[in-house]
Design an enzyme around this catalytic site. Structure first.
Site, PDB file in Angstrom:
ATOM      1  N   PRO A  12       2.566 -44.238 -39.706  1.00  0.00           N
ATOM      2  CA  PRO A  12       3.165 -43.817 -38.438  1.00  0.00           C
ATOM      3  C   PRO A  12       4.063 -42.585 -38.534  1.00  0.00           C
ATOM      4  O   PRO A  12       4.489 -42.068 -37.505  1.00  0.00           O
ATOM      5  CB  PRO A  12       3.988 -45.035 -38.041  1.00  0.00           C
ATOM      6  CG  PRO A  12       4.364 -45.669 -39.342  1.00  0.00           C
ATOM      7  CD  PRO A  12       3.189 -45.450 -40.252  1.00  0.00           C
ATOM      8  N   ASP A  35      -4.116 -34.175 -39.614  1.00  0.00           N
ATOM      9  CA  ASP A  35      -3.618 -34.080 -38.239  1.00  0.00           C
ATOM     10  C   ASP A  35      -2.255 -33.399 -38.221  1.00  0.00           C
ATOM     11  O   ASP A  35      -1.568 -33.337 -39.239  1.00  0.00           O
ATOM     12  CB  ASP A  35      -3.430 -35.487 -37.653  1.00  0.00           C
ATOM     13  CG  ASP A  35      -4.755 -36.143 -37.318  1.00  0.00           C
ATOM     14  OD1 ASP A  35      -5.794 -35.479 -37.417  1.00  0.00           O
ATOM     15  OD2 ASP A  35      -4.725 -37.335 -36.954  1.00  0.00           O
ATOM     16  N   LYS A  56      -4.891 -32.467 -33.534  1.00  0.00           N
ATOM     17  CA  LYS A  56      -4.930 -32.362 -32.075  1.00  0.00           C
ATOM     18  C   LYS A  56      -3.631 -32.955 -31.557  1.00  0.00           C
ATOM     19  O   LYS A  56      -3.298 -34.074 -31.869  1.00  0.00           O
ATOM     20  CB  LYS A  56      -6.104 -33.155 -31.509  1.00  0.00           C
ATOM     21  CG  LYS A  56      -7.438 -32.637 -31.975  1.00  0.00           C
ATOM     22  CD  LYS A  56      -8.583 -33.385 -31.355  1.00  0.00           C
ATOM     23  CE  LYS A  56      -8.825 -34.705 -32.039  1.00  0.00           C
ATOM     24  NZ  LYS A  56      -9.559 -34.627 -33.276  1.00  0.00           N
ATOM     25  N   GLY A  87      -3.121 -39.745 -38.604  1.00  0.00           N
ATOM     26  CA  GLY A  87      -1.894 -40.499 -38.350  1.00  0.00           C
ATOM     27  C   GLY A  87      -2.189 -41.971 -38.113  1.00  0.00           C
ATOM     28  O   GLY A  87      -3.256 -42.320 -37.590  1.00  0.00           O
ATOM     29  N   GLY A  88      -1.269 -42.824 -38.501  1.00  0.00           N
ATOM     30  CA  GLY A  88      -1.424 -44.261 -38.259  1.00  0.00           C
ATOM     31  C   GLY A  88      -2.612 -44.825 -38.994  1.00  0.00           C
ATOM     32  O   GLY A  88      -2.787 -44.583 -40.190  1.00  0.00           O
ATOM     33  N   ASP A  89      -3.436 -45.579 -38.274  1.00  0.00           N
ATOM     34  CA  ASP A  89      -4.685 -46.085 -38.837  1.00  0.00           C
ATOM     35  C   ASP A  89      -5.820 -45.196 -38.334  1.00  0.00           C
ATOM     36  O   ASP A  89      -5.852 -44.859 -37.147  1.00  0.00           O
ATOM     37  CB  ASP A  89      -4.932 -47.536 -38.385  1.00  0.00           C
ATOM     38  CG  ASP A  89      -6.195 -48.075 -39.035  1.00  0.00           C
ATOM     39  OD1 ASP A  89      -6.100 -48.583 -40.166  1.00  0.00           O
ATOM     40  OD2 ASP A  89      -7.280 -47.948 -38.435  1.00  0.00           O
ATOM     41  N   THR A 117      -0.432 -48.679 -38.184  1.00  0.00           N
ATOM     42  CA  THR A 117      -0.570 -48.056 -36.876  1.00  0.00           C
ATOM     43  C   THR A 117       0.767 -48.026 -36.126  1.00  0.00           C
ATOM     44  O   THR A 117       1.684 -48.812 -36.417  1.00  0.00           O
ATOM     45  CB  THR A 117      -1.663 -48.774 -36.058  1.00  0.00           C
ATOM     46  OG1 THR A 117      -1.955 -47.978 -34.912  1.00  0.00           O
ATOM     47  CG2 THR A 117      -1.233 -50.165 -35.619  1.00  0.00           C
ATOM     48  N   ALA A 118       0.871 -47.113 -35.161  1.00  0.00           N
ATOM     49  CA  ALA A 118       2.133 -46.857 -34.463  1.00  0.00           C
ATOM     50  C   ALA A 118       2.736 -48.114 -33.833  1.00  0.00           C
ATOM     51  O   ALA A 118       3.952 -48.316 -33.887  1.00  0.00           O
ATOM     52  CB  ALA A 118       1.918 -45.795 -33.391  1.00  0.00           C
ATOM     53  N   MET A 169      -0.601 -43.007 -26.232  1.00  0.00           N
ATOM     54  CA  MET A 169      -0.837 -41.807 -25.420  1.00  0.00           C
ATOM     55  C   MET A 169      -0.694 -42.113 -23.933  1.00  0.00           C
ATOM     56  O   MET A 169      -1.437 -41.580 -23.112  1.00  0.00           O
ATOM     57  CB  MET A 169      -2.252 -41.242 -25.711  1.00  0.00           C
ATOM     58  CG  MET A 169      -2.408 -40.753 -27.133  1.00  0.00           C
ATOM     59  SD  MET A 169      -4.080 -40.171 -27.491  1.00  0.00           S
ATOM     60  CE  MET A 169      -4.930 -41.717 -27.798  1.00  0.00           C
TER      61      MET A 169
HETATM   62  N1  SAH Z   1      -4.272 -43.459 -35.172  1.00  0.00           N
HETATM   63  C1  SAH Z   1      -2.924 -43.448 -34.668  1.00  0.00           C
HETATM   64  C2  SAH Z   1      -2.869 -43.180 -33.190  1.00  0.00           C
HETATM   65  C3  SAH Z   1      -3.362 -41.797 -32.802  1.00  0.00           C
HETATM   66  S1  SAH Z   1      -3.185 -41.472 -31.091  1.00  0.00           S
HETATM   67  C4  SAH Z   1      -2.244 -44.779 -35.007  1.00  0.00           C
HETATM   68  O1  SAH Z   1      -2.928 -45.701 -35.468  1.00  0.00           O
HETATM   69  O2  SAH Z   1      -1.039 -44.909 -34.819  1.00  0.00           O
HETATM   70  C5  SAH Z   1      -1.578 -40.752 -31.013  1.00  0.00           C
HETATM   71  C6  SAH Z   1      -0.633 -41.690 -30.306  1.00  0.00           C
HETATM   72  O3  SAH Z   1      -0.164 -42.670 -31.224  1.00  0.00           O
HETATM   73  C7  SAH Z   1       0.621 -41.057 -29.768  1.00  0.00           C
HETATM   74  O4  SAH Z   1       0.407 -40.456 -28.511  1.00  0.00           O
HETATM   75  C8  SAH Z   1       1.528 -42.260 -29.650  1.00  0.00           C
HETATM   76  O5  SAH Z   1       1.187 -43.055 -28.541  1.00  0.00           O
HETATM   77  C9  SAH Z   1       1.156 -43.035 -30.895  1.00  0.00           C
HETATM   78  N2  SAH Z   1       2.029 -42.724 -32.056  1.00  0.00           N
HETATM   79  C10 SAH Z   1       1.665 -42.142 -33.211  1.00  0.00           C
HETATM   80  N3  SAH Z   1       2.704 -42.089 -34.064  1.00  0.00           N
HETATM   81  C11 SAH Z   1       3.763 -42.655 -33.434  1.00  0.00           C
HETATM   82  C12 SAH Z   1       5.120 -42.902 -33.791  1.00  0.00           C
HETATM   83  N4  SAH Z   1       5.619 -42.568 -34.990  1.00  0.00           N
HETATM   84  N5  SAH Z   1       5.927 -43.504 -32.872  1.00  0.00           N
HETATM   85  C13 SAH Z   1       5.454 -43.846 -31.664  1.00  0.00           C
HETATM   86  N6  SAH Z   1       4.177 -43.642 -31.275  1.00  0.00           N
HETATM   87  C14 SAH Z   1       3.341 -43.062 -32.145  1.00  0.00           C
END
Ligand code: SAH
Length: 260
Positions: A12, A35, A56, A87-89, A117-118, A169
């Site tokens: 995250p 990313d 993006k 980012g995230g998963d 994931t976030a 998002m």
């Molecule tokens: N694959 C990523 C998500 C990508 S879409 C995941 O699994 O987290 C991007 C969205 O993820 C952002 O618009 C927001 O809604 C969320 N996001 C990503 N990082 C974040 C963070 N550190 N804190 C809060 N929301 C986050």
């Protein structure tokens, strides 16, 4: 050479929420496509790799997905270890399937390495359990954002039915989300927490309710925001002073605007 492409979750934001597997792959990578949201310290782990930003971000120029797919295929024909860092998963809202399909079609071996994931980082930030005996036993991940040619998804129904909804998002559409969920019969007092920059030093939260969610439209968010909705969020601790200040500032901004 036919290299291997690793679709790797960067977590995250906090660089130490990376998996060991991801860290090892980065250290051995020849090239990393990443990313925009990936932390510089995470990228620094890939010290011998060429780094290519293909991120993006909302409202900014984005590298077309088809072009990213092609670059991954081309890179695997030149390099042994290709990392696609997301980012995230990688499998949540990251367009991973398009990349997987392209790699499969080109006969390039690939692996997916999961990440935090976030929504999970946000729950950790709040110190609340997403599932809770007697209160919550399912979690839905959804986004209102749709891309070109995307199949219709009744994400509103999914979130309305979920014990906990995690909306990615979605903050820019907070008012529309609130309207849609209220129209589905969700009650206005349903707890909602918006978490910005979960896991990072600049993390902030807004504790609100579905009925008041529209107010988020007036907030200036600098970082990514995830919305968590559900009864279990009632256990989220009271806002910090910093968060209260943010709300106060909003109220003042309203008054100012009304006065002008
Ligand atoms: N694959 C990523 C998500 C990508 S879409 C995941 O699994 O987290 C991007 C969205 O993820 C952002 O618009 C927001 O809604 C969320 N996001 C990503 N990082 C974040 C963070 N550190 N804190 C809060 N929301 C986050």
């Amino acid at each position: 050479v036919t290299g291997r492409v690793f679709l790797v979750g960067a977590g995250p934001g906090a660089p130490d929420l990376l998996t060991l597997r991801a860290a090892r792959l980065l250290a051995g990578a020849d090239i990393v496509f990443h990313d925009a949201l990936v932390h510089p310290d995470t990228l620094a782990l890939a010290d011998r790799a060429e780094k290519v930003a293909v991120g993006k971000r909302c409202g900014r120029h984005s590298t077309a997905q088809a072009f990213i797919n092609k670059r991954l295929v081309d890179a695997a024909r030149k390099h042994t270890v290709v990392v696609r860092l997301k980012g995230g998963d990688p499998t949540l809202f990251g367009r991973a399937q398009e990349e997987i399909d392209a790699l499969r079609a080109a006969g390039i071996p690939f692996e997916v390495v999961p990440g935090v994931t976030a929504a999970l980082a946000a729950a950790a930030e709040l110190g609340v359990s997403l599932t809770r005996r007697g209160v919550s036993r399912n979690v839905a991940f959804a986004t209102p954002r749709v891309g070109d040619g995307e199949a219709a998804s009744d994400w509103v129904a999914a979130i309305a039915a979920a014990d906990i909804g995690a909306i990615y998002m979605g903050v820019g559409e907070a008012a529309a989300i609130a309207d849609a969920l209220l129209a589905r019969g969700k009650r206005p007092s349903l707890p909602v927490v918006a978490v910005e920059n979960a896991s990072l030093p600049g993390a902030r939260r807004w504790t609100t309710t579905l009925g008041e969610l529209t107010r988020l439209a007036d907030e200036a968010f600098a970082g990514p925001v995830v919305l968590l909705l559900g009864e279990a969020l009632a256990a989220a601790p009271a806002d910090s002073d910093r968060v209260r200040t943010a709300f106060l500032e909003t109220a003042e901004a309203h008054l100012l605007r009304a006065a002008v």
